[in-house]
Write a protein that holds these residues in place. Structure first.
Motif, PDB file in Angstrom:
ATOM      1  N   ASP A  81       0.839  -1.218   0.000  1.00 14.54           N
ATOM      2  CA  ASP A  81       0.000   0.000   0.000  1.00 14.54           C
ATOM      3  C   ASP A  81       0.860   1.249   0.000  1.00 14.54           C
ATOM      4  O   ASP A  81       0.624   2.181  -0.752  1.00 14.54           O
ATOM      5  CB  ASP A  81      -0.914   0.012   1.237  1.00 14.54           C
ATOM      6  CG  ASP A  81      -2.180  -0.805   0.992  1.00 14.54           C
ATOM      7  OD1 ASP A  81      -2.551  -0.994  -0.187  1.00 14.54           O
ATOM      8  OD2 ASP A  81      -2.777  -1.261   1.983  1.00 14.54           O
ATOM      9  N   ASN A  82       1.857   1.231   0.878  1.00 13.26           N
ATOM     10  CA  ASN A  82       2.756   2.382   0.975  1.00 13.26           C
ATOM     11  C   ASN A  82       3.482   2.626  -0.349  1.00 13.26           C
ATOM     12  O   ASN A  82       3.614   3.757  -0.815  1.00 13.26           O
ATOM     13  CB  ASN A  82       3.743   2.133   2.123  1.00 13.26           C
ATOM     14  CG  ASN A  82       4.665   3.297   2.334  1.00 13.26           C
ATOM     15  OD1 ASN A  82       5.842   3.216   1.996  1.00 13.26           O
ATOM     16  ND2 ASN A  82       4.134   4.408   2.836  1.00 13.26           N
ATOM     17  N   GLY A 145      -2.876  -5.013  -7.735  1.00  7.22           N
ATOM     18  CA  GLY A 145      -2.905  -3.806  -6.894  1.00  7.22           C
ATOM     19  C   GLY A 145      -2.454  -2.581  -7.670  1.00  7.22           C
ATOM     20  O   GLY A 145      -3.134  -1.535  -7.666  1.00  7.22           O
ATOM     21  N   ALA A 149      -4.985   0.461  -9.013  1.00  6.42           N
ATOM     22  CA  ALA A 149      -4.718   1.804  -8.473  1.00  6.42           C
ATOM     23  C   ALA A 149      -4.413   2.782  -9.607  1.00  6.42           C
ATOM     24  O   ALA A 149      -4.914   3.925  -9.624  1.00  6.42           O
ATOM     25  CB  ALA A 149      -3.551   1.756  -7.481  1.00  6.42           C
TER      26      ALA A 149
END
Ligand SMILES: NC(=O)c1ccc[n+]([C@@H]2O[C@H](COP(=O)([O-])OP(=O)(O)OC[C@H]3O[C@@H](n4cnc5c(N)ncnc54)[C@H](OP(=O)(O)O)[C@@H]3O)[C@@H](O)[C@H]2O)c1
Length: 281
Positions: A81-82, A145, A149
């Protein structure tokens, strides 16, 4: 105002095929300006690729801008995520710069290139679910992911009504294994097939939003990954074929293959969601 400013994100851009795609993009995409976001684990390698891309500027009459997002281990789910936020921040900065300089981005491209072969010494019956999970985390989960995104962020930044000419392209660097099984490649084949289908679905879902997707199989490349294959592959028959190709110099040159990919993107005639191989046509 230039109408050919491309934003290009490449994972695993520090070496191998990813670095080759970046170089070919400058030389063959037809863009007047390319803003790169180079992603990978190795900061130094990414820096030196960006430096060499900048050197291509005058020869090709292309302005090269760029940001490095280093220390990104796409196998590290704790930090995914970071890392996605860090990649998005680099993209936002380049976009803002493009607005300020009145050289608005006309095409946003994500090239999912980073990948691993897994343990090719094993047949499927020897695989553990633990190594399967680790393999798919990197090669499929982080790919999903980043792709999701990127798509959400890009469509939000360039709504169709306001930016009718903006195009989006998402690429998976795929493999023949996505469409044809060979012994000892179970995880690699499963991962590449999953990525192909994921982009196939996006092609349908986002057709009306100027989004195209492409699964590009680059051919057996004359590079580090192929050397790893020759060192570790458990299947004798295939090993002979790969060894033979290596010895006879018939492995595919990375720059020939990356040029083909960039020309496909440039000419924009490929069927969205499809799978194209270096050897096709
Ligand atoms: N080579 C071939 O013959 C061949 C054939 C068909 C398809 N492909 C596909 O082409 C793509 C590029 O492969 P390549 O041939 O250039 O292989 P490579 O020479 O092994 O390079 C792999 C790239 O992925 C990066 N990477 C590996 N693990 C990573 C991780 N955990 N997090 C972030 N980045 C990571 C590497 O960075 P580091 O420098 O940090 O390791 C490197 O930049 C792959 O998707 C591969 O499956 C290759």
């Amino acid at each position: 105002m230039s109408s050919h400013h491309h934003l290009v994100i490449i994972t695993g851009a520090n070496r191998g095929f990813g670095a080759s795609v970046a170089h070919s993009y400058v030389a063959n995409s037809g863009a007047d300006t390319v803003s790169f976001v180079l992603v990978g684990r190795n900061q130094q390698g990414l820096d030196s690729v960006l430096t060499s891309l900048r050197k291509l500027t005058s020869e090709n009459n292309v302005a090269v801008k760029g940001a490095i997002v280093g220390d990104v281990d796409l196998a590290d789910m704790e930090r995914l995520d970071n890392n996605l936020v860090r990649i998005q921040a680099a993209v936002t900065e380049l976009r803002n710069e493009s607005i300020q300089s009145k050289n608005v981005i006309s095409k946003s491209v994500l090239i999912n290139n980073a990948g691993s072969i897994g343990d090719l010494s094993k047949t499927a019956k020897e695989m553990t679910w633990q190594e399967t999970r680790a393999y798919l985390d990197f090669n499929v989960v982080s790919f999903v992911g980043l792709t999701s995104a990127f798509l959400k962020d890009t469509l939000g930044a360039y709504p169709k009504e306001q930016y009718p000419g903006h195009k989006t392209a998402i690429v998976s660097i795929s493999s023949l294994l996505a469409v044809q099984p060979f012994s000892n490649w179970s995880l690699y084949a499963a991962g590449k097939a999953a990525r192909d289908r994921f982009l196939g679905v996006i092609a349908l879902e986002e057709k009306a939003n100027n989004v195209k997707t492409l699964n590009y199989a680059p051919g057996p490349l004359n590079n580090d990954m192929q050397a790893d294959v020759r060192r570790t592959l458990g299947d004798k028959e295939q090993l002979e074929i790969y060894d033979g190709m290596h010895k006879s110099g018939s492995l595919v040159n990375m720059d020939d293959s990356s040029r083909k990919l960039v020309l496909l993107l440039k000419n924009d005639e490929y069927t969205t969601g499809g799978h194209i191989d270096f050897y096709d046509e």
